[in-house]
Scaffold this motif. Sequence first.
Motif, PDB file in Angstrom:
ATOM      1  N   LEU A 434       0.827  -1.211   0.000  1.00 44.26           N
ATOM      2  CA  LEU A 434       0.000   0.000   0.000  1.00 44.26           C
ATOM      3  C   LEU A 434       0.861   1.261   0.000  1.00 44.26           C
ATOM      4  O   LEU A 434       0.528   2.254  -0.646  1.00 44.26           O
ATOM      5  CB  LEU A 434      -0.926  -0.017   1.220  1.00 44.26           C
ATOM      6  N   GLY A 435       1.986   1.181   0.714  1.00 41.50           N
ATOM      7  CA  GLY A 435       2.826   2.370   0.891  1.00 41.50           C
ATOM      8  C   GLY A 435       3.282   3.002  -0.405  1.00 41.50           C
ATOM      9  O   GLY A 435       3.517   4.211  -0.463  1.00 41.50           O
ATOM     10  N   ILE A 436       3.415   2.187  -1.471  1.00 39.49           N
ATOM     11  CA  ILE A 436       3.956   2.764  -2.697  1.00 39.49           C
ATOM     12  C   ILE A 436       2.960   3.679  -3.401  1.00 39.49           C
ATOM     13  O   ILE A 436       3.337   4.384  -4.330  1.00 39.49           O
ATOM     14  CB  ILE A 436       4.434   1.675  -3.685  1.00 39.49           C
ATOM     15  N   TRP A 437       1.702   3.674  -2.986  1.00 43.01           N
ATOM     16  CA  TRP A 437       0.724   4.560  -3.645  1.00 43.01           C
ATOM     17  C   TRP A 437       0.469   5.835  -2.860  1.00 43.01           C
ATOM     18  O   TRP A 437      -0.429   6.606  -3.187  1.00 43.01           O
ATOM     19  CB  TRP A 437      -0.577   3.801  -3.945  1.00 43.01           C
ATOM     20  N   GLN A 438       1.269   6.046  -1.798  1.00 40.13           N
ATOM     21  CA  GLN A 438       1.186   7.339  -1.119  1.00 40.13           C
ATOM     22  C   GLN A 438       1.735   8.414  -2.049  1.00 40.13           C
ATOM     23  O   GLN A 438       2.627   8.155  -2.862  1.00 40.13           O
ATOM     24  CB  GLN A 438       2.024   7.303   0.164  1.00 40.13           C
ATOM     25  N   ASN A 450      -4.140  10.987  -3.235  1.00 38.46           N
ATOM     26  CA  ASN A 450      -5.401  10.938  -2.529  1.00 38.46           C
ATOM     27  C   ASN A 450      -5.110  11.185  -1.061  1.00 38.46           C
ATOM     28  O   ASN A 450      -4.444  10.385  -0.405  1.00 38.46           O
ATOM     29  CB  ASN A 450      -6.056   9.568  -2.756  1.00 38.46           C
ATOM     30  N   SER A 451      -5.613  12.307  -0.548  1.00 31.56           N
ATOM     31  CA  SER A 451      -5.204  12.690   0.801  1.00 31.56           C
ATOM     32  C   SER A 451      -5.785  11.744   1.857  1.00 31.56           C
ATOM     33  O   SER A 451      -5.135  11.472   2.864  1.00 31.56           O
ATOM     34  CB  SER A 451      -5.614  14.134   1.084  1.00 31.56           C
ATOM     35  N   LEU A 456      -4.712   7.641   5.985  1.00 31.44           N
ATOM     36  CA  LEU A 456      -4.911   6.296   6.560  1.00 31.44           C
ATOM     37  C   LEU A 456      -3.574   5.585   6.748  1.00 31.44           C
ATOM     38  O   LEU A 456      -3.322   4.973   7.779  1.00 31.44           O
ATOM     39  CB  LEU A 456      -5.818   5.469   5.653  1.00 31.44           C
ATOM     40  N   LEU A 457      -2.712   5.685   5.755  1.00 25.42           N
ATOM     41  CA  LEU A 457      -1.437   4.986   5.861  1.00 25.42           C
ATOM     42  C   LEU A 457      -0.553   5.605   6.944  1.00 25.42           C
ATOM     43  O   LEU A 457       0.106   4.889   7.704  1.00 25.42           O
ATOM     44  CB  LEU A 457      -0.705   4.995   4.519  1.00 25.42           C
ATOM     45  N   ASP A 458      -0.546   6.939   7.010  1.00 23.66           N
ATOM     46  CA  ASP A 458       0.231   7.602   8.071  1.00 23.66           C
ATOM     47  C   ASP A 458      -0.270   7.160   9.434  1.00 23.66           C
ATOM     48  O   ASP A 458       0.507   6.913  10.348  1.00 23.66           O
ATOM     49  CB  ASP A 458       0.123   9.127   7.945  1.00 23.66           C
ATOM     50  N   GLN A 459      -1.586   7.069   9.542  1.00 20.42           N
ATOM     51  CA  GLN A 459      -2.187   6.668  10.802  1.00 20.42           C
ATOM     52  C   GLN A 459      -1.776   5.239  11.148  1.00 20.42           C
ATOM     53  O   GLN A 459      -1.380   4.941  12.266  1.00 20.42           O
ATOM     54  CB  GLN A 459      -3.715   6.763  10.632  1.00 20.42           C
ATOM     55  N   ARG A 469      -4.286  -1.526  13.705  1.00 23.61           N
ATOM     56  CA  ARG A 469      -3.476  -1.153  12.565  1.00 23.61           C
ATOM     57  C   ARG A 469      -3.974  -1.858  11.298  1.00 23.61           C
ATOM     58  O   ARG A 469      -4.116  -1.243  10.240  1.00 23.61           O
ATOM     59  CB  ARG A 469      -2.024  -1.551  12.857  1.00 23.61           C
ATOM     60  N   LEU A 470      -4.257  -3.156  11.423  1.00 19.02           N
ATOM     61  CA  LEU A 470      -4.726  -3.898  10.258  1.00 19.02           C
ATOM     62  C   LEU A 470      -6.055  -3.346   9.761  1.00 19.02           C
ATOM     63  O   LEU A 470      -6.310  -3.284   8.562  1.00 19.02           O
ATOM     64  CB  LEU A 470      -4.865  -5.386  10.595  1.00 19.02           C
ATOM     65  N   GLU A 471      -6.868  -2.922  10.720  1.00 24.61           N
ATOM     66  CA  GLU A 471      -8.166  -2.352  10.324  1.00 24.61           C
ATOM     67  C   GLU A 471      -7.952  -1.101   9.468  1.00 24.61           C
ATOM     68  O   GLU A 471      -8.605  -0.908   8.440  1.00 24.61           O
ATOM     69  CB  GLU A 471      -8.959  -2.011  11.590  1.00 24.61           C
ATOM     70  N   THR A 472      -7.010  -0.266   9.906  1.00 29.68           N
ATOM     71  CA  THR A 472      -6.710   0.949   9.147  1.00 29.68           C
ATOM     72  C   THR A 472      -6.186   0.593   7.752  1.00 29.68           C
ATOM     73  O   THR A 472      -6.579   1.203   6.751  1.00 29.68           O
ATOM     74  CB  THR A 472      -5.646   1.777   9.887  1.00 29.68           C
ATOM     75  N   LEU A 473      -5.287  -0.405   7.706  1.00 29.97           N
ATOM     76  CA  LEU A 473      -4.737  -0.795   6.409  1.00 29.97           C
ATOM     77  C   LEU A 473      -5.820  -1.346   5.488  1.00 29.97           C
ATOM     78  O   LEU A 473      -5.817  -1.092   4.289  1.00 29.97           O
ATOM     79  CB  LEU A 473      -3.616  -1.837   6.602  1.00 29.97           C
ATOM     80  N   HIS A 474      -6.768  -2.081   6.100  1.00 29.82           N
ATOM     81  CA  HIS A 474      -7.883  -2.597   5.306  1.00 29.82           C
ATOM     82  C   HIS A 474      -8.685  -1.458   4.692  1.00 29.82           C
ATOM     83  O   HIS A 474      -9.102  -1.529   3.538  1.00 29.82           O
ATOM     84  CB  HIS A 474      -8.798  -3.461   6.182  1.00 29.82           C
TER      85      HIS A 474
END
Lengths: 522, 305
Positions: A434-438, A450-451, A456-459, A469-474
């Motif tokens: 996911l990180g590569i699409w920040q 997309n802010s 979400l990823l920063d969080q 954390r997994l919930e946020t990543l989901h």
Amino acid sequence: MHFWIKTILLSSCALLLSSCGKQESRNSLRIGNGAEPRTLDPQQAVSLAEAHVITALFEGLLSEPSTDDALFEPGIATSWEANEKLTQYSFTLRENARWSDGTPINADTFLSSFERILNPQLSAQNSELLFDIKNAKAYHMGEIKSFDQVGLSAPSEYTLVITLEQPTAVFLQKMKHWSWFPVPVHFIEQKGGLYDIANPWASSNDLVSNGPYMLDRWQRNQRITIAKNEAYWDAPTISIERVEFYPFENTQSEYRAFLAGQLDITEEIPSELKDQKLDGARADPLLATSYLLLNNEFPSLSDPNVRRALSAAIDRGKLIKSIVKTGFPASRFTPAAMPLYPLGDTSPPPAPELPRELVAQINANGPLRLVVSNRDVSIAVAEALQEMWRRELGIEIRIENMEFKSFLDRLDNGDYDISYIAWFGDYLDPFTFLGIWQSESQYNRARWENSSFDKLLDQSATQADPAQRLETLHKAEDLLTEQMPIIPLFWKSKDYLVSPHVRNWPASLTDIRSYKHVELKH
Amino acid sequence: MLRFFLIRLGQSIPTLLAIYTITFFMVRSAPGGPFSQERKVAPHIIEAQMEYYGFNDPVYVQYFRSLEQHLTFDFPPLTSYPGLTAGDIIGESFPVSLELGIWALLVALLFGIPTGVLAATKQNTAADYAPMSMAMLGICLPTFVIGPLLALFFGVWLGWFKVSGWFDLSDRILPALTLGLFYAAYVARLTRVGMLEVLGMDYVRTARAKGLPERIVVLKHALRGGVMPVVSFLGPALAGLVSGSFVVETIFQVPGLGRHFVQAALSRDHSLVLSTVLFYAALIILANVAVDAAQILLNPKLRKR
């Protein structure tokens, strides 16, 4: 004339005879390894072919697991603990770790190794993987001159403390990567400048290393032979005396070598044989996704509805069955094989109907350019996509295929509308996908911002509680699937051949494994 | 003779300079750079590497620096093999290609010349048609078909040879056959043409009239003139043989120069491309000079000029 004919005939006979005394390789494991490594320097290596050799030669604080279900096992570190906020990790190193030339390894070895990879002069591509360390990025970018300010310290000879920028739950996972391996600073300096990009230390046959094996001989474009390192702390558990890595650019040649008994393990199966049931064939899921990279700045593709419609029109099962012959249809970007990251409901949002005017408008902008490299099956995939989109949506595509470096040049310059490429995860956590699409990621070639996704990823990065954390990543993953700035096609698997003589050959999601427990039974 | 060599070598200097110049600008105009990767590389890292290898200097500075490096044989580190130079790569891979080339040449001559001679002496019989059809087939079948077939048959099924590698002497046989048979086909056809021409000449008739056995007439009198087309073909062929064949080297895992020649261009290793192209060019020039010299030795008519 007669003399020459006799000489030639005699020498041909000698040649034929010499072939009869074939040597059987005893207790050496022969592995097909794809491309020829460029370097064996863990801090400058970027390809899997390089990493396959490097992980046998070097060992980091943690090491690859010997069983399929563990995530890592102790390497140079015997134990470790994190503070409650997960911002500081303290490692206790084993006292009997040595370089292959006998030089002891202690916490200072790691400090000077990390200093080398982060040093701007070395300009190591993978230095980015160490940026979790406090101030590491600032040091690498030259904003801080003193390495003392970087979050690394050695309170005692065998204790290493790493302070992080922010709480990082998957830190231990991340630092298993080969860029975190120690390097023999004393040996590198003996061969040239410590930060010299072209220092020849990592291509010399007397290479000093600290892993289960040491370099015996590198015969370029032929084979790399490594032999058991007797100075290794766990040397008695290693049963295979030698490992030989053969570079094979041609999968057919590699397959013939396997059939002729010259290889125990191949890197690949020729793509036309992937759907056949070959003896010894294995298909291990990989943390890797083939996807369509979209240029989100291109007017026709800036509309999420268009992107979703393009995705929905693709029959992934058919592509796999008739063209790529391997892998699984991807319903999201992060592969389903990702451990501890349940797939959940991934049925994609219903495909929107594209109004005719919109399709007409897209086609009026000129056909979308699908830019692919001329490697493997890319062109066949592109042609199938062209057909599917024309039939399902009426959208016209122009395929442009080119040689690989020209292809990369087009991607880096944003000179494409759609492209077909793959991403390989570095560690066993969804963040590596996911990180590569920040917006700020250096790998984001999709020109998509997309802010809410960024937020979400920063969080997630600061959440110490794994479940939260997994919930946020989901949530981030769902957003990515809904917005579809890229179109996931397949989750890859590694299709290769393993001879029945080889025991305990571990599957690996990252295609990086420890050879410590592999055995050969003849 | 000495004058001939000096003139020919003098002519090669502007040729090499032109080749250097064209190659230098061609590799630099190709899209994509040596440091781009499938996984995008951060711009500051590419920048630092460009700086290190001197690619940020003005083009004319690079042009003359690289020229000087080639004149003094002081090669810079390569981008595709850090720590090594083009000299190292050519030094370790050319002997391999040379050896393979020599074996292949032997195969070509051993198969080609007798076949051609036989076909010419038995013109328009089965002994002519059969080998010449085979030769045609040999020319038409590319090495990437013959190579895998030989490997499959002799390596996998019969198990006589290894299917790849370059370690034992026996590993030379399959690649040499693959590369050599293709040239053997040419050599056979050229020998046949040359022999047919010579066999009709007066001096051959004289030799026969003297009552010499046919074997002596063909092998001693006619063959010397009959192989002339083969000799002039061998010049470029020799350079091609010894500079390595990418296809054969890839099929049989031979660590020769041919693979570097192709890989250097694909990985945009400017320095390695330049050095291998110049090396190849020098080889072709040398081979052609050698062939001219050989023709003078074989043909007394040319000596008088």
